[in-house]
Design an enzyme around this catalytic site. Structure first.
Site, PDB file in Angstrom:
ATOM      1  N   GLY A 173       2.237   2.421   5.461  1.00  0.00           N
ATOM      2  CA  GLY A 173       3.351   1.537   5.837  1.00  0.00           C
ATOM      3  C   GLY A 173       4.118   2.083   7.035  1.00  0.00           C
ATOM      4  N   GLU A 206       5.629  -3.211   1.284  1.00  0.00           N
ATOM      5  CA  GLU A 206       5.757  -2.843  -0.126  1.00  0.00           C
ATOM      6  C   GLU A 206       4.973  -1.567  -0.334  1.00  0.00           C
ATOM      7  OE1 GLU A 206       7.580  -3.774  -2.391  1.00  0.00           O
ATOM      8  OE2 GLU A 206       8.374  -5.525  -1.345  1.00  0.00           O
ATOM      9  N   GLY A 218       0.832  -1.197   0.000  1.00  0.00           N
ATOM     10  CA  GLY A 218       0.000   0.000   0.000  1.00  0.00           C
ATOM     11  C   GLY A 218       0.865   1.244   0.000  1.00  0.00           C
ATOM     12  N   CYS A 226       2.133   0.948  -8.528  1.00  0.00           N
ATOM     13  CA  CYS A 226       3.251   1.384  -7.690  1.00  0.00           C
ATOM     14  C   CYS A 226       4.475   1.641  -8.549  1.00  0.00           C
ATOM     15  CB  CYS A 226       3.549   0.320  -6.645  1.00  0.00           C
ATOM     16  SG  CYS A 226       3.816  -1.310  -7.335  1.00  0.00           S
TER      17      CYS A 226
END
Ligand code: NAD
Length: 485
Positions: free
Chosen positions: A228, A246, A223, A280
């Protein structure tokens, strides 16, 4: 109601149902497609804990067989899974099918990776007997999924976690609970016990409760960087809990000398605008050599002008869909205006044809003249362009970010690629390839704010189990050779 109020507060529900509900809406139409109760975290953790010893004690071959059966279930229901992903994320069907293929590919990759990276080893030594290295599962792992690849990316944690013998509580993104539920159903149909793999529909609140729960052994997260970091902070005093992060990127794509302008432009457009920029790995910053600037940008703009954006099942087939919701579209519009107002020069404007829906056109903006370029991930179809004079400047510009997921170089000589590879800071460094769609047969992860050095992909095997060293002999044999009276 809209997706933006999807996580209904208890007060919004009839008194009798003092349970929070969650709903999911199709971005392309605004139509509700799923509604259900959020998970009961305590209950889920307790079940997962109880199921763990039996699951961990299964022979590895059994667990591998079950994930292979899962792949068969996915194959059988590929069309339904793709359609659910497409409806729930708004991405075109061709792309949803590609995501299903990634889910399938991940199964064999994970099986191979577990065997390669966590296999049992024995080192014999005449004096010390056998030194054995074996791996153990952690226990109960929480998988927190993002919305943009709601089947593939959670699957990339879940499958290796199950192979290794962990039990899993999967909290899909609150924007993709239908896909999460279907993914879990396919695992159950394959024979993975219900208590071994549980779904927890919910939003950030359920995510926080899971992370903070004493009964879990780790969090596997995909996310945004902000989330994070907050997970990391929450577990700062618990070094015993595994945290694999990640996160996002502010990924640079450098274009240097190349005679292949059309190909270079296609790579740029693909990298920046696939999935409406909601990857991402999407290229956020195009860094271009001065002499290449005019011809390259003309090609990129011409191609971006041809990009069809539309609903998943539209004909002709769109290249990209909407962004995930109107709130995201509002935020991206604001960001674009901010760049414009602070020295950016629009090469291609961000257009939103219908204010009530989150469709956005690809947008390109030259930010070379901006004094302070915000180092943030704009998770949408906005490409920022920076013009540079020499190669060192290009590398410095590429590194001008706290993130470090992907960096790519288009053109240049092999020597320049070597310099780029050595000088640039990122977990994925490509040459003449798009920034997007990294192969999960390799590590997938980044440096800086992009992750904490626990890359997923093939390397997920490393964090799903921990190594145990054992000195072993058939019989006790004490050996005190010196220092006795
Ligand atoms: P997000 O951070 O908003 O949410 C991710 C998950 O975390 C969701 O399930 C959410 O409910 C949960 N969550 C939110 N707040 C939480 C909290 N405080 N505690 C615990 N859980 C919480 O991310 P998103 O918007 O769904 O996904 C897009 C982001 O994901 C982008 O930043 C993108 O770059 C990143 N991403 C990274 C990778 C990668 O492999 N590195 C892949 C895909 C997406």
């Amino acid at each position: 109601s809209t997706r933006d109020e999807a996580v209904a507060s208890p007060g919004a529900l009839p008194r009798a149902a003092a349970v929070r509900e969650l709903a999911s809406y199709e971005p392309a139409t605004g139509v509700e497609m799923w509604r259900g109760r959020v998970g009961d975290v305590d209950d889920l953790v307790e079940r997962a804990r109880r199921a763990f010893p039996t699951w961990a004690a299964q022979p590895l071959s059994t667990r591998m067989e079950l994930v292979r059966r899962f792949a068969n279930e996915v194959r059988k229901d590929a069309e339904a899974l793709a359609a659910t992903i497409a409806r729930e994320t708004g991405k075109p069907m061709w792309e949803a099918h590609a995501e299903v293929e990634s889910v399938l590919a991940k199964v064999e990759i994970s099986i191979r990776a577990y065997a390669d990276r966590t296999s049992q080893r024995k080192l014999d030594s005449a004096l010390q007997g056998t030194m054995a290295v074996r791996h153990k599962p952690h226990g109960v792992l929480v998988v927190l999924g993002p919305f943009n690849m709601p089947a593939h990316l959670p699957g990339a944690h879940i499958v290796p976690a199950l192979i290794a013998g962990n039990t899993v509580i999967f909290k899909p993104s609150e924007k993709a609970p239908a896909t999460g539920e279907l993914l879990a159903r396919l695992l159950h149909r394959a024979g993975v016990p219900a208590a071994v793999m549980q779904v927890c529909p919910g939003g950030p609140a359920e995510g926080q409760m899971l992370v903070a729960h004493d009964g879990i052994d780790g969090v596997l997260f995909t996310g945004s960087a902000n989330t994070g970091i907050s997970i990391n902070r929450k577990l700062a005093a618990r070094p015993d809990k595994l945290v694999a992060l990640e996160m996002g990127g502010n990924n640079p794509l450098v274009v240097w000398d190349t005679p292949k302008l059309t190909d270079a432009a296609a790579i740029v457009v693909q990298s920046a605008f696939a999935s409406a920029g909601q990857r991402c790995t999407a290229a956020r910053r195009l860094i271009v050599k001065d002499s290449m600037y005019e011809p390259l940008l003309a090609e990129v703009k011409a191609l971006a002008d041809r990009v069809i954006f539309g609903a998943p099942f539209d004909s002709p087939t769109p290249f990209m869909g909407p962004v995930i919701d109107t709130m995201a579209a509002d935020g991206l519009t604001e960001s674009f205006l901010y760049l414009l107002g602070h020295g950016g020069r629009a090469i291609k404007h961000l257009v939103r044809p219908d204010e009530s829906l989150p469709f956005l056109s690809p947008a390109i903006i030259d930010v070379t003249a901006m004094a302070d370029r915000p180092d943030v991930e704009l998770f949408g179809p906005i490409l920022q362009v920076v013009r540079v004079g020499d190669f060192d400047e290009a590398i410095a510009e590429a590194n001008a970010t706290r993130f470090g997921l992907v960096a790519a170089l288009i053109g240049g000589t092999p020597q320049e690629y070597n310099r780029f590879w050595g000088g640039v800071r990122a977990g994925i460094v490509n040459w003449n390839r798009p920034t997007i769609s990294p192969s999960h047969a390799g590590p997938v992860g980044g440096t800086g704010l992009s992750g904490n050095h626990r890359p997923t992909g093939y390397y997920a095997a490393d964090y799903c189990a921990y190594p145990v060293a054992s000195g072993e002999m058939e019989q006790p044999r004490a050996a005190i050779g010196v220092g006795l009276r």
